[in-house]
Each structure stands twice: as C-alpha cells, then as structure tokens.
Design a protein around this motif. Structure first.
Motif, PDB file in Angstrom:
ATOM      1  N   ASN A   1       0.727   5.168   0.592  1.00 23.21           N
ATOM      2  CA  ASN A   1      -0.121   6.216   1.166  1.00 23.21           C
ATOM      3  C   ASN A   1      -1.551   5.721   1.370  1.00 23.21           C
ATOM      4  O   ASN A   1      -2.518   6.360   0.987  1.00 23.21           O
ATOM      5  CB  ASN A   1      -0.068   7.482   0.308  1.00 23.21           C
ATOM      6  CG  ASN A   1       1.333   8.031   0.212  1.00 23.21           C
ATOM      7  OD1 ASN A   1       2.089   7.997   1.183  1.00 23.21           O
ATOM      8  ND2 ASN A   1       1.712   8.505  -0.955  1.00 23.21           N
ATOM      9  N   HIS A   2      -1.653   4.524   1.944  1.00 23.57           N
ATOM     10  CA  HIS A   2      -2.910   3.907   2.368  1.00 23.57           C
ATOM     11  C   HIS A   2      -3.795   3.422   1.219  1.00 23.57           C
ATOM     12  O   HIS A   2      -4.981   3.194   1.422  1.00 23.57           O
ATOM     13  CB  HIS A   2      -3.691   4.843   3.293  1.00 23.57           C
ATOM     14  CG  HIS A   2      -2.862   5.358   4.421  1.00 23.57           C
ATOM     15  ND1 HIS A   2      -2.440   4.571   5.469  1.00 23.57           N
ATOM     16  CD2 HIS A   2      -2.324   6.577   4.650  1.00 23.57           C
ATOM     17  CE1 HIS A   2      -1.710   5.281   6.298  1.00 23.57           C
ATOM     18  NE2 HIS A   2      -1.614   6.501   5.829  1.00 23.57           N
ATOM     19  N   GLN A   3      -3.230   3.268   0.026  1.00 24.62           N
ATOM     20  CA  GLN A   3      -3.967   2.709  -1.109  1.00 24.62           C
ATOM     21  C   GLN A   3      -3.131   1.598  -1.733  1.00 24.62           C
ATOM     22  O   GLN A   3      -1.927   1.783  -1.972  1.00 24.62           O
ATOM     23  CB  GLN A   3      -4.271   3.777  -2.158  1.00 24.62           C
ATOM     24  CG  GLN A   3      -5.237   4.829  -1.661  1.00 24.62           C
ATOM     25  CD  GLN A   3      -5.671   5.765  -2.774  1.00 24.62           C
ATOM     26  OE1 GLN A   3      -5.012   5.885  -3.800  1.00 24.62           O
ATOM     27  NE2 GLN A   3      -6.786   6.422  -2.567  1.00 24.62           N
ATOM     28  N   ILE A   4      -3.780   0.450  -1.981  1.00 24.28           N
ATOM     29  CA  ILE A   4      -3.070  -0.675  -2.593  1.00 24.28           C
ATOM     30  C   ILE A   4      -2.489  -0.237  -3.932  1.00 24.28           C
ATOM     31  O   ILE A   4      -3.171   0.392  -4.742  1.00 24.28           O
ATOM     32  CB  ILE A   4      -4.016  -1.877  -2.792  1.00 24.28           C
ATOM     33  CG1 ILE A   4      -4.507  -2.408  -1.443  1.00 24.28           C
ATOM     34  CG2 ILE A   4      -3.345  -2.980  -3.599  1.00 24.28           C
ATOM     35  CD1 ILE A   4      -3.414  -3.005  -0.571  1.00 24.28           C
TER      36      ILE A   4
ATOM     37  N   ALA B   1       0.869  -1.178   0.000  1.00 27.74           N
ATOM     38  CA  ALA B   1       0.000   0.000   0.000  1.00 27.74           C
ATOM     39  C   ALA B   1       0.905   1.227   0.000  1.00 27.74           C
ATOM     40  O   ALA B   1       1.876   1.289   0.754  1.00 27.74           O
ATOM     41  CB  ALA B   1      -0.911   0.010   1.216  1.00 27.74           C
TER      42      ALA B   1
END
Length: 66
Positions: A37-40, A35
């Motif tokens: 910045n908190h996105q896959i 991930a």
C-alpha cells in the motif's frame, strides 16, 4: 480475497502472510524489496504481515550501484 501485485489482480486465501503469498507465486527470492500500500515493508515483517482485501503489493528487484 483479491489483491493487486504489480498492478495485476490476484485472488488469494484469507489470513495469508506476505511471505506465504510470494512463496505461492514463486516470487520469494533474495534481493527483492516490497511496498505494501505504497509503503516499504521491511523483509523482516514479511512472515508476520497478513494480507487484507484490496492490498496493493509492489515487488521489485533491488539494484545497487552508483
């Protein structure tokens, strides 16, 4: 440049791809997911995604099961 990898600070070169950074850290292995910045981030983009100052990477082992 500074980034976080699994909540640990790391210094790295500018204009470094995710794949190159993981390779430098000896963490580029099959069965890993990431991930950014908190996105896959799909593995197909690891070779093209350039890291930026302050990026937060979360690297984890993919586990299949029921």
């Amino acid at each position: 440049m500074h980034i976080l990898l699994n909540d640990e600070p790391h210094a790295c070169d500018t204009r470094l791809t995710v794949a190159a950074f993981l390779d430098q850290q000896q963490l580029l292995a099959p069965g890993m997911a990431l991930a950014l910045n908190h996105q896959i981030l799909p593995r197909s983009r690891w070779e093209e995604q350039i890291l930026e100052e302050g990026d937060h990477l979360l690297l984890f082992q993919v586990i299949a099961g029921g």
